[in-house]
Design a protein around this motif. Structure first.
Motif, mmCIF file in Angstrom:
data_model
loop_
_atom_site.group_PDB
_atom_site.id
_atom_site.type_symbol
_atom_site.label_atom_id
_atom_site.label_comp_id
_atom_site.label_asym_id
_atom_site.label_seq_id
_atom_site.Cartn_x
_atom_site.Cartn_y
_atom_site.Cartn_z
ATOM 1 N N GLN A 294 0.862 -1.175 0.000
ATOM 2 C CA GLN A 294 0.000 0.000 0.000
ATOM 3 C C GLN A 294 0.905 1.234 0.000
ATOM 4 N N VAL A 295 0.797 2.059 -1.033
ATOM 5 C CA VAL A 295 1.674 3.214 -1.201
ATOM 6 C C VAL A 295 0.846 4.499 -1.163
ATOM 7 N N GLU A 296 1.312 5.476 -0.390
ATOM 8 C CA GLU A 296 0.621 6.762 -0.335
ATOM 9 C C GLU A 296 0.831 7.529 -1.635
ATOM 10 N N LYS A 297 -0.206 8.286 -2.012
ATOM 11 C CA LYS A 297 -0.140 9.067 -3.246
ATOM 12 C C LYS A 297 -0.612 10.495 -2.966
ATOM 13 N N ASP B 265 -2.596 -17.336 16.772
ATOM 14 C CA ASP B 265 -2.803 -16.965 18.175
ATOM 15 C C ASP B 265 -3.071 -15.477 18.342
ATOM 16 N N ASP B 266 -3.358 -14.798 17.210
ATOM 17 C CA ASP B 266 -3.673 -13.373 17.205
ATOM 18 C C ASP B 266 -2.499 -12.521 17.680
ATOM 19 N N ILE B 267 -1.299 -12.961 17.365
ATOM 20 C CA ILE B 267 -0.088 -12.207 17.682
ATOM 21 C C ILE B 267 0.502 -11.663 16.390
ATOM 22 N N ALA B 268 0.810 -10.364 16.373
ATOM 23 C CA ALA B 268 1.315 -9.730 15.160
ATOM 24 C C ALA B 268 2.735 -10.187 14.848
ATOM 25 N N TYR B 269 3.011 -10.354 13.565
ATOM 26 C CA TYR B 269 4.371 -10.672 13.148
ATOM 27 C C TYR B 269 5.264 -9.447 13.348
ATOM 28 N N LEU B 270 6.560 -9.677 13.417
ATOM 29 C CA LEU B 270 7.519 -8.609 13.654
ATOM 30 C C LEU B 270 7.682 -7.707 12.434
ATOM 31 N N THR B 271 7.515 -8.270 11.245
ATOM 32 C CA THR B 271 7.727 -7.507 10.017
ATOM 33 C C THR B 271 6.604 -7.745 9.019
ATOM 34 N N SER B 272 6.560 -6.891 8.007
ATOM 35 C CA SER B 272 5.672 -7.051 6.862
ATOM 36 C C SER B 272 6.497 -6.761 5.610
ATOM 37 N N PRO B 273 6.017 -7.184 4.431
ATOM 38 C CA PRO B 273 6.762 -6.871 3.209
ATOM 39 C C PRO B 273 6.918 -5.343 3.056
ATOM 40 N N PRO B 274 8.035 -4.879 2.497
ATOM 41 C CA PRO B 274 9.140 -5.647 1.911
ATOM 42 C C PRO B 274 10.243 -6.024 2.899
ATOM 43 N N ILE B 275 10.118 -5.599 4.168
ATOM 44 C CA ILE B 275 11.163 -5.898 5.155
ATOM 45 C C ILE B 275 11.304 -7.403 5.363
ATOM 46 N N THR B 276 10.187 -8.120 5.331
ATOM 47 C CA THR B 276 10.230 -9.571 5.543
ATOM 48 C C THR B 276 11.190 -10.250 4.577
ATOM 49 N N TRP C 144 10.451 3.336 5.416
ATOM 50 C CA TRP C 144 9.876 4.519 4.781
ATOM 51 C C TRP C 144 10.737 4.857 3.567
ATOM 52 N N PHE C 145 10.086 5.123 2.449
ATOM 53 C CA PHE C 145 10.835 5.290 1.206
ATOM 54 C C PHE C 145 10.088 6.298 0.333
ATOM 55 N N GLY C 146 10.784 7.357 -0.081
ATOM 56 C CA GLY C 146 10.152 8.338 -0.939
ATOM 57 C C GLY C 146 11.179 9.199 -1.634
ATOM 58 N N LEU C 147 10.688 10.154 -2.406
ATOM 59 C CA LEU C 147 11.570 11.058 -3.140
ATOM 60 C C LEU C 147 10.900 12.416 -3.205
ATOM 61 N N SER C 148 11.691 13.459 -3.023
ATOM 62 C CA SER C 148 11.127 14.799 -3.068
ATOM 63 C C SER C 148 12.115 15.761 -3.717
ATOM 64 N N HIS C 149 11.581 16.644 -4.570
ATOM 65 C CA HIS C 149 12.412 17.657 -5.215
ATOM 66 C C HIS C 149 12.491 18.921 -4.370
ATOM 67 N N LYS C 150 11.704 18.961 -3.312
ATOM 68 C CA LYS C 150 11.743 20.081 -2.367
ATOM 69 C C LYS C 150 11.470 19.516 -0.979
ATOM 70 N N ILE D 202 17.123 4.684 11.326
ATOM 71 C CA ILE D 202 18.344 4.566 10.533
ATOM 72 C C ILE D 202 18.128 5.230 9.179
ATOM 73 N N LEU D 203 18.890 6.278 8.910
ATOM 74 C CA LEU D 203 18.790 6.996 7.651
ATOM 75 C C LEU D 203 19.798 6.429 6.660
ATOM 76 N N LEU D 204 19.292 5.874 5.548
ATOM 77 C CA LEU D 204 20.158 5.253 4.542
ATOM 78 C C LEU D 204 20.456 6.178 3.372
ATOM 79 N N ARG D 205 19.517 7.052 3.015
ATOM 80 C CA ARG D 205 19.720 7.979 1.908
ATOM 81 C C ARG D 205 19.118 9.335 2.259
ATOM 82 N N GLY D 206 19.652 10.387 1.654
ATOM 83 C CA GLY D 206 19.080 11.715 1.829
ATOM 84 C C GLY D 206 19.339 12.285 3.207
ATOM 85 N N GLU D 207 18.454 13.133 3.664
ATOM 86 C CA GLU D 207 18.582 13.756 4.979
ATOM 87 C C GLU D 207 17.207 13.939 5.594
#
Length: 297
Positions: A101-104, A148-159, A183-189, A205-210
């Motif tokens: 599910q991606v925000e638009k 058992d109604d316990i949430a998994y630790l991760t969801s795609p794509p981290i899984t 969290w993954f996105g791109l912005s020109h401003k 943990i910041l992998l790209r950008g600022e």
């Protein structure tokens, strides 16, 4: 005194009474019991290397007092490979077929966070990032639950890239992971996220950008404009809103009572099984069932 002046005087008394009542209510309700770190004026967040502090020191000096800190280097865990491997090509190979599910947003001038989401394969999303499209933003994905109604630790794509992540970073080995997000996105401003708070400790943990963070202490909660009415801030910073009280650890107020109920139910079921095996009289079984229901109500 004219009728007009009388009405004005009455109105003034009513307003004064209303203001006094509001002040009294505000002063009588003690909602903030937070006793953690409160940054003094002009405070600058400390910067440390994760290799120069022990997990015990990290816990005592920063986690317990709720004190933010900036790591000047990446995690030293051998399992951590995200900063070296996570190119768009690599991520596409590992999880490109996962539907997310991606925000638009409508344009570069619009904002995210309006709840507009579309289903999209991760590979398609990565293609949009490669094409410098800035209308898309990948945020937290819904977690699945086991039987058992316990949430998994991760969801795609981290899984799909879980082997590149330490399940419990050594610097925070005193904490139990609640979940991992990407969290993954791109912005020109410059873009901003709405002011919010989480209910768990965060390792960001910041992998790209600022990214720039503006932090407020839970001590300032009563000065914030919130969507819900804050009824209590626990000593550790946990915030409760009207209609949703919790214990300081976030558990339900009735959690301990519910636990005792389940233990009582299991004991009663065990007794029933034993009675069934021994072929006791139905009257004896009936007594046990009635006792279980009464204790569970």
């Amino acid at each position: 005194m004219t009728k007009k002046k009388q009405n004005q005087k009455i109105k003034q008394k009513v307003n004064n009474k209303k203001n006094n009542n509001n002040n009294n209510v505000h002063n009588q309700i003690k909602v903030n019991e937070y006793n953690g770190f409160k940054p003094p004026q002009g405070y600058r967040i400390e910067r440390i290397s994760p290799s120069q502090i022990t997990p015990e020191e990290m816990f005592q000096k920063y986690v317990i007092p709720r004190k933010p800190v900036i790591f000047t280097e990446m995690l030293k865990d051998p399992e951590w490979k995200g900063d070296k491997l996570w190119t768009n090509k690599y991520l596409k190979q590992k999880a490109g077929d996962q539907v997310l599910q991606v925000e638009k947003r409508e344009s570069s001038n619009d904002i995210f966070g309006k709840g507009v989401k579309v289903s999209m394969k991760f590979g398609e999303f990565l293609d949009k990032m490669d094409n410098k499209e800035d209308k898309w933003y990948l945020t937290t994905q819904e977690l699945l639950y086991n039987q058992d109604d316990i949430a998994y630790l991760t969801s795609p794509p981290i899984t799909q890239v879980l082997n590149d992540i330490p399940l419990r970073p050594s610097i925070l080995k005193t904490l139990i992971p609640q979940n991992y997000n990407l969290w993954f996105g791109l912005s020109h401003k410059h873009t901003t996220s709405g002011l919010h708070h989480d209910f768990h400790d965060n390792l960001y943990i910041l992998l790209r950008g600022e990214k720039k963070f503006t932090l407020f202490s839970p001590y300032e909660a009563e000065r914030m404009y919130t969507r819900g009415k804050i009824t209590k801030v626990h000593f550790n910073g946990r915030i409760n809103y009207e209609g949703n009280p919790t214990n300081p650890d976030g558990s339900d107020l009735n959690a301990e009572f519910t636990k005792k109920q389940l233990e009582t139910k299991r004991k009663a079921e065990t007794v029933l099984m034993k009675l069934g095996k021994k072929k006791k009289l139905m009257m004896n079984k009936k007594r046990v069932i009635v006792m279980m229901i009464m204790m569970m109500m």
